[in-house]
Write a protein that holds these residues in place. Structure first.
Motif, PDB file in Angstrom:
ATOM      1  N   ALA A 180       0.114  -6.346  -2.800  1.00 15.20           N
ATOM      2  CA  ALA A 180      -0.453  -5.000  -3.399  1.00 15.20           C
ATOM      3  C   ALA A 180      -1.411  -4.842  -2.981  1.00 15.20           C
ATOM      4  O   ALA A 180      -2.110  -3.547  -2.367  1.00 15.20           O
ATOM      5  CB  ALA A 180      -0.227  -4.236  -5.043  1.00 15.20           C
ATOM      6  N   PHE A 236       8.690  -7.247  -1.612  1.00 17.64           N
ATOM      7  CA  PHE A 236       8.023  -5.912  -1.713  1.00 17.64           C
ATOM      8  C   PHE A 236       8.828  -4.781  -1.955  1.00 17.64           C
ATOM      9  O   PHE A 236       9.259  -5.036  -0.150  1.00 17.64           O
ATOM     10  CB  PHE A 236       6.245  -5.992  -1.999  1.00 17.64           C
ATOM     11  N   CYS A 289       6.432   1.760  -5.472  1.00 18.53           N
ATOM     12  CA  CYS A 289       6.972   1.040  -5.170  1.00 18.53           C
ATOM     13  C   CYS A 289       7.109  -0.465  -5.899  1.00 18.53           C
ATOM     14  O   CYS A 289       7.144  -0.289  -6.925  1.00 18.53           O
ATOM     15  CB  CYS A 289       5.222  -0.044  -4.316  1.00 18.53           C
ATOM     16  N   LEU A 313       0.135  -2.487  -9.472  1.00 12.18           N
ATOM     17  CA  LEU A 313       1.295  -3.615  -9.282  1.00 12.18           C
ATOM     18  C   LEU A 313      -0.066  -4.317  -8.670  1.00 12.18           C
ATOM     19  O   LEU A 313       0.509  -5.879  -8.156  1.00 12.18           O
ATOM     20  CB  LEU A 313       2.054  -3.304  -7.866  1.00 12.18           C
ATOM     21  N   LEU A 336       1.673   2.007  -6.512  1.00 11.22           N
ATOM     22  CA  LEU A 336       0.873   0.613  -5.579  1.00 11.22           C
ATOM     23  C   LEU A 336      -0.454   0.132  -6.997  1.00 11.22           C
ATOM     24  O   LEU A 336      -0.446  -0.606  -6.732  1.00 11.22           O
ATOM     25  CB  LEU A 336       0.373   1.210  -3.858  1.00 11.22           C
TER      26      LEU A 336
END
Length: 299
Positions: A197, A270, A237, A258, A255
């Motif tokens: 990330a 991911f 995500c 994370l 995103l």
């Protein structure tokens, strides 16, 4: 006969009954430890040997790519098995071994098993709504590849999800030791959801680039053209850890949220989410890091 036997998602007992029978009776058994590993100490080797009741030969990248002839030796007269975590056909390395075997006149059989490519369905995302799969490598001071983001953006433009396979480094040579004439290896490293990330966040914080018709290149040597800004720090995500195992963990968040999560031990994967069907969204809600941020991430 050369057998490529899938071991499933990471538990040694996920091997099929047929695969177990062949591995126990083969002349030699190799355990491929380059593309993935089993859970447990030493990459799962002790547990695998205990299950098979015999020793196995660890096969790293060098063995698979440069010493394939050693693996194939005697496979024309007896059975040689290569055990692979996941499905044997999920990595191009194994395709190359199969081609070499057939060139040498060695018959090949493949025993498939579950892999992360199909197991991502555990998130509730529909497998047929995934686009191109990408790999995310560890960055170094001098090597920071980011061209894979082109594929992520293209998937997003088409409303598709992207599965990102995260880097693992096992038995990587220590360059400092090599320069001193010693062959030593770096400690194993496994990319985490947070590390992936963080690298992705740095990429999306800069202007998007992708292959161009005019052939103009970036400093990294990657062609560029204008691409719609569809991949942002707020893109939804999903982080996955140890899929298929009892301590499996899944988190869904924008995103940017994370980069600090602790998903525990390896292996991690991911997902960058594209457009979500209502059923997908309903399923993903149970994994939300912060449910209040989920609608924002879906915009």
């Amino acid at each position: 006969m050369l057998y490529l036997i899938g071991l499933g998602l990471g538990d040694v007992e996920d091997i099929s009954v047929r695969g177990l029978r062949i591995a126990r009776s083969a002349v030699r058994v190799y355990f491929e430890m380059y593309t993935s590993l089993l859970q447990g100490p030493d990459g799962g080797v002790p547990a695998l040997e205990a299950l098979l009741g015999r020793s196995v030969i660890p096969a790293d990248r060098e063995t698979l790519e440069e010493k394939a002839s050693d693996i194939l030796f005697g496979a024309g007269d007896g059975d040689v098995a290569v055990l692979v975590v996941g499905d044997p056909m999920a990595a191009t390395t194994h395709s190359d071994l199969i081609l070499r075997a057939r060139e040498a006149g060695v018959p090949v059989k493949i025993l498939h098993n579950a892999s992360i490519i199909s197991a991502v369905g555990c998130t509730g995302l529909q497998v047929y709504r995934f686009g191109a799969v990408v790999s995310i490598c560890f960055w170094t001071e001098s090597w920071r590849p980011r061209s894979f983001a082109q594929h992520v953006r293209e998937n997003l433009r088409r409303g598709l999800h992207t599965l990102c396979l995260l880097d693992i480094r096992v038995k990587e040579p220590d360059m400092t030791a090599l320069m001193r004439g010693r062959k030593e290896f770096e400690p194993p490293r496994f990319m985490t959801v947070a590390q992936a990330a963080s690298q992705l966040l740095e990429i999306v914080s800069q202007p998007p680039t992708a292959e161009a018709s005019d052939g103009e290149s970036t400093p990294e040597g990657e062609p560029t053209r204008d691409v719609p800004d569809c991949f942002t720090p707020d893109t939804l995500c999903i982080g996955l850890a140890r899929v298929g195992l009892p301590d499996e963990k899944i988190l869904a968040a924008p995103l940017r949220d994370l980069i600090d999560v602790d998903m525990g031990g390896p292996l991690h994967s991911f997902i960058v989410c594209g457009g979500l069907h209502p059923l997908e969204l309903e399923f993903v809600r149970q994994f939300a890091l912060d449910l209040s941020k989920l609608p924002q991430a879906m915009k």
